[in-house]
Design a protein around this motif. Structure first.
Motif, PDB file in Angstrom:
ATOM      1  N   GLU A   1       0.832  -1.186   0.000  1.00 25.70           N
ATOM      2  CA  GLU A   1       0.000   0.000   0.000  1.00 25.70           C
ATOM      3  C   GLU A   1       0.877   1.251   0.000  1.00 25.70           C
ATOM      4  O   GLU A   1       1.840   1.353   0.764  1.00 25.70           O
ATOM      5  CB  GLU A   1      -0.923  -0.003   1.222  1.00 25.70           C
ATOM      6  CG  GLU A   1      -1.672  -1.306   1.462  1.00 25.70           C
ATOM      7  CD  GLU A   1      -2.631  -1.657   0.339  1.00 25.70           C
ATOM      8  OE1 GLU A   1      -2.965  -0.758  -0.455  1.00 25.70           O
ATOM      9  OE2 GLU A   1      -3.034  -2.825   0.242  1.00 25.70           O
ATOM     10  N   ILE A   2       0.507   2.199  -0.830  1.00 23.30           N
ATOM     11  CA  ILE A   2       1.302   3.418  -0.954  1.00 23.30           C
ATOM     12  C   ILE A   2       1.428   4.134   0.387  1.00 23.30           C
ATOM     13  O   ILE A   2       2.482   4.687   0.716  1.00 23.30           O
ATOM     14  CB  ILE A   2       0.692   4.356  -2.012  1.00 23.30           C
ATOM     15  CG1 ILE A   2       0.751   3.696  -3.397  1.00 23.30           C
ATOM     16  CG2 ILE A   2       1.426   5.687  -2.049  1.00 23.30           C
ATOM     17  CD1 ILE A   2       2.132   3.262  -3.827  1.00 23.30           C
ATOM     18  N   GLU A   3       0.368   4.116   1.182  1.00 25.80           N
ATOM     19  CA  GLU A   3       0.421   4.825   2.459  1.00 25.80           C
ATOM     20  C   GLU A   3       1.414   4.193   3.441  1.00 25.80           C
ATOM     21  O   GLU A   3       1.806   4.814   4.424  1.00 25.80           O
ATOM     22  CB  GLU A   3      -0.963   4.905   3.090  1.00 25.80           C
ATOM     23  CG  GLU A   3      -1.532   3.560   3.527  1.00 25.80           C
ATOM     24  CD  GLU A   3      -2.923   3.701   4.116  1.00 25.80           C
ATOM     25  OE1 GLU A   3      -3.331   2.757   4.817  1.00 25.80           O
ATOM     26  OE2 GLU A   3      -3.586   4.731   3.878  1.00 25.80           O
ATOM     27  N   GLU A   4       1.836   2.957   3.163  1.00 19.39           N
ATOM     28  CA  GLU A   4       2.816   2.295   4.026  1.00 19.39           C
ATOM     29  C   GLU A   4       4.254   2.574   3.592  1.00 19.39           C
ATOM     30  O   GLU A   4       5.197   2.155   4.267  1.00 19.39           O
ATOM     31  CB  GLU A   4       2.576   0.780   4.028  1.00 19.39           C
ATOM     32  CG  GLU A   4       1.309   0.335   4.737  1.00 19.39           C
ATOM     33  CD  GLU A   4       1.380   0.604   6.228  1.00 19.39           C
ATOM     34  OE1 GLU A   4       2.479   0.517   6.801  1.00 19.39           O
ATOM     35  OE2 GLU A   4       0.329   0.902   6.821  1.00 19.39           O
ATOM     36  N   PHE A   5       4.423   3.250   2.461  1.00 23.05           N
ATOM     37  CA  PHE A   5       5.764   3.480   1.944  1.00 23.05           C
ATOM     38  C   PHE A   5       6.675   4.197   2.946  1.00 23.05           C
ATOM     39  O   PHE A   5       7.840   3.812   3.102  1.00 23.05           O
ATOM     40  CB  PHE A   5       5.698   4.255   0.624  1.00 23.05           C
ATOM     41  CG  PHE A   5       7.022   4.413  -0.068  1.00 23.05           C
ATOM     42  CD1 PHE A   5       7.702   3.314  -0.569  1.00 23.05           C
ATOM     43  CD2 PHE A   5       7.597   5.669  -0.212  1.00 23.05           C
ATOM     44  CE1 PHE A   5       8.928   3.461  -1.208  1.00 23.05           C
ATOM     45  CE2 PHE A   5       8.817   5.824  -0.854  1.00 23.05           C
ATOM     46  CZ  PHE A   5       9.483   4.719  -1.357  1.00 23.05           C
ATOM     47  N   PRO A   6       6.199   5.229   3.665  1.00 18.81           N
ATOM     48  CA  PRO A   6       7.074   5.865   4.664  1.00 18.81           C
ATOM     49  C   PRO A   6       7.571   4.885   5.735  1.00 18.81           C
ATOM     50  O   PRO A   6       8.729   4.962   6.148  1.00 18.81           O
ATOM     51  CB  PRO A   6       6.185   6.957   5.274  1.00 18.81           C
ATOM     52  CG  PRO A   6       5.194   7.256   4.217  1.00 18.81           C
ATOM     53  CD  PRO A   6       4.911   5.952   3.536  1.00 18.81           C
ATOM     54  N   ASN A   7       6.701   3.965   6.161  1.00 15.32           N
ATOM     55  CA  ASN A   7       7.116   2.982   7.163  1.00 15.32           C
ATOM     56  C   ASN A   7       8.154   2.025   6.585  1.00 15.32           C
ATOM     57  O   ASN A   7       9.109   1.629   7.269  1.00 15.32           O
ATOM     58  CB  ASN A   7       5.910   2.197   7.676  1.00 15.32           C
ATOM     59  CG  ASN A   7       4.982   3.034   8.516  1.00 15.32           C
ATOM     60  OD1 ASN A   7       5.410   3.985   9.171  1.00 15.32           O
ATOM     61  ND2 ASN A   7       3.703   2.702   8.510  1.00 15.32           N
ATOM     62  N   TYR A   8       7.953   1.651   5.328  1.00 19.01           N
ATOM     63  CA  TYR A   8       8.929   0.774   4.683  1.00 19.01           C
ATOM     64  C   TYR A   8      10.288   1.459   4.590  1.00 19.01           C
ATOM     65  O   TYR A   8      11.320   0.863   4.926  1.00 19.01           O
ATOM     66  CB  TYR A   8       8.441   0.369   3.286  1.00 19.01           C
ATOM     67  CG  TYR A   8       9.474  -0.410   2.512  1.00 19.01           C
ATOM     68  CD1 TYR A   8       9.732  -1.744   2.822  1.00 19.01           C
ATOM     69  CD2 TYR A   8      10.235   0.201   1.514  1.00 19.01           C
ATOM     70  CE1 TYR A   8      10.702  -2.459   2.141  1.00 19.01           C
ATOM     71  CE2 TYR A   8      11.199  -0.510   0.828  1.00 19.01           C
ATOM     72  CZ  TYR A   8      11.436  -1.835   1.150  1.00 19.01           C
ATOM     73  OH  TYR A   8      12.413  -2.529   0.488  1.00 19.01           O
ATOM     74  N   ILE A   9      10.298   2.696   4.156  1.00 23.06           N
ATOM     75  CA  ILE A   9      11.556   3.432   4.015  1.00 23.06           C
ATOM     76  C   ILE A   9      12.240   3.591   5.373  1.00 23.06           C
ATOM     77  O   ILE A   9      13.469   3.462   5.488  1.00 23.06           O
ATOM     78  CB  ILE A   9      11.311   4.803   3.368  1.00 23.06           C
ATOM     79  CG1 ILE A   9      11.016   4.624   1.875  1.00 23.06           C
ATOM     80  CG2 ILE A   9      12.506   5.733   3.549  1.00 23.06           C
ATOM     81  CD1 ILE A   9      12.181   4.060   1.075  1.00 23.06           C
ATOM     82  N   ALA A  10      11.461   3.862   6.420  1.00 23.13           N
ATOM     83  CA  ALA A  10      12.052   4.006   7.754  1.00 23.13           C
ATOM     84  C   ALA A  10      12.737   2.712   8.186  1.00 23.13           C
ATOM     85  O   ALA A  10      13.842   2.731   8.747  1.00 23.13           O
ATOM     86  CB  ALA A  10      10.970   4.402   8.765  1.00 23.13           C
ATOM     87  N   ALA A  11      12.080   1.577   7.913  1.00 23.14           N
ATOM     88  CA  ALA A  11      12.665   0.285   8.285  1.00 23.14           C
ATOM     89  C   ALA A  11      13.924   0.001   7.475  1.00 23.14           C
ATOM     90  O   ALA A  11      14.939  -0.466   8.024  1.00 23.14           O
ATOM     91  CB  ALA A  11      11.637  -0.827   8.072  1.00 23.14           C
ATOM     92  N   VAL A  12      13.872   0.275   6.172  1.00 23.46           N
ATOM     93  CA  VAL A  12      15.052   0.057   5.327  1.00 23.46           C
ATOM     94  C   VAL A  12      16.203   0.951   5.776  1.00 23.46           C
ATOM     95  O   VAL A  12      17.356   0.512   5.883  1.00 23.46           O
ATOM     96  CB  VAL A  12      14.718   0.332   3.847  1.00 23.46           C
ATOM     97  CG1 VAL A  12      15.983   0.373   3.005  1.00 23.46           C
ATOM     98  CG2 VAL A  12      13.781  -0.729   3.305  1.00 23.46           C
TER      99      VAL A  12
END
Length: 249
Positions: A96-107
């Motif tokens: 989901e696009i709205e989860e992209f910030p969380n993904y980037i933070a984890a990466v």
């Protein structure tokens, strides 16, 4: 990942026909072949995020029993590429696009950690493997083979993680990289052709050199900058191609 809007997908995308050559490989390797084929189709977006995967249908398409299909799906679940819902529905893990910030933070956090550890603990042999992995990635980039590029980009980053000597971080990082392969494939054309961000063949150079110098602080900074470059490229691609309203981190 839950929420909306999601990346575009088809609800009923069929699998490709299994060729005679593939059938021979299937007889020899069973679940491993099914795993590799499904994984390839997921990472290259032939199987879109959210598409349902039915054991019975897959078994019929591959001409096998449900057991090797179940084994292949279980392995994909362990990599985060397939999700089993509480009602036992199996589907390609949505992004989901709205989860992209969380993904980037984890990466970002994980990549900074493994790169810092690599600078502290790498051996000369580790450094050779890291350089070789990057050279293979650059060669694939020159050939324009997106599937090969995404696999070799992942292999490069995993060589760095292994040099850090922390298997817990490496295991989690590998899952994140697997998710990132789908995002890379989605916008590889944009990455290669974008004048705004420059050619990607030198993306890894600063990371490699800071690890070679064993400068942990600089390695962590270079890793963070690499993540931000990935983030900015993806957001720019999304703004130009898929949506007008993506919040920048």
């Amino acid at each position: 990942m839950k929420g909306s809007p999601a990346l575009p997908r088809s609800e009923t995308e069929p699998m490709g026909v299994v060729t005679m050559e593939a059938q021979g490989s299937l007889r020899r390797h069973g679940g491993r072949y099914i795993y590799e084929e499904l994984r390839k189709q997921i990472l290259t977006l032939q199987l879109r995020p959210g598409v349902q995967l039915d054991e019975v249908s897959l078994a019929a398409q591959f001409g096998v029993s449900r057991s090797p299909v179940r084994d292949a799906l279980a392995r994909l679940v362990s990599e985060g590429l397939v999700t089993i819902l509480p009602n036992r529905t199996t589907l390609v893990t949505p992004f989901e696009i709205e989860e992209f910030p969380n993904y980037i933070a984890a990466v970002d956090l994980t990549q900074r950690a493994v790169t810092r550890l690599a600078a502290l603990h790498r051996t000369e042999r580790d450094l050779v493997r890291i350089r070789e992995a990057n050279a293979a990635y650059v060669r694939a980039l020159g050939r324009g083979n997106f599937q090969e590029m995404s696999e070799l980009n992942k292999a490069f980053h995993l060589e760095i993680a292994r040099a850090g000597r922390n298997p817990y971080l490496t295991s989690y990082y590998e899952k994140l990289l697997g998710e990132g392969q789908r995002l890379l494939h989605l916008h590889f054309d944009f990455i290669v052709s974008s004048a705004k961000f420059g050619p990607p063949d030198g993306d890894h150079d600063e990371i490699i050199e800071t690890i070679a110098r064993q400068d942990a602080d600089a390695a962590e900074r270079a890793s963070h900058e690499h993540t931000i470059l990935f983030r900015d490229r993806f957001l720019e691609f999304m703004k130009q191609n898929l949506t007008k309203s993506i919040s920048v981190l």
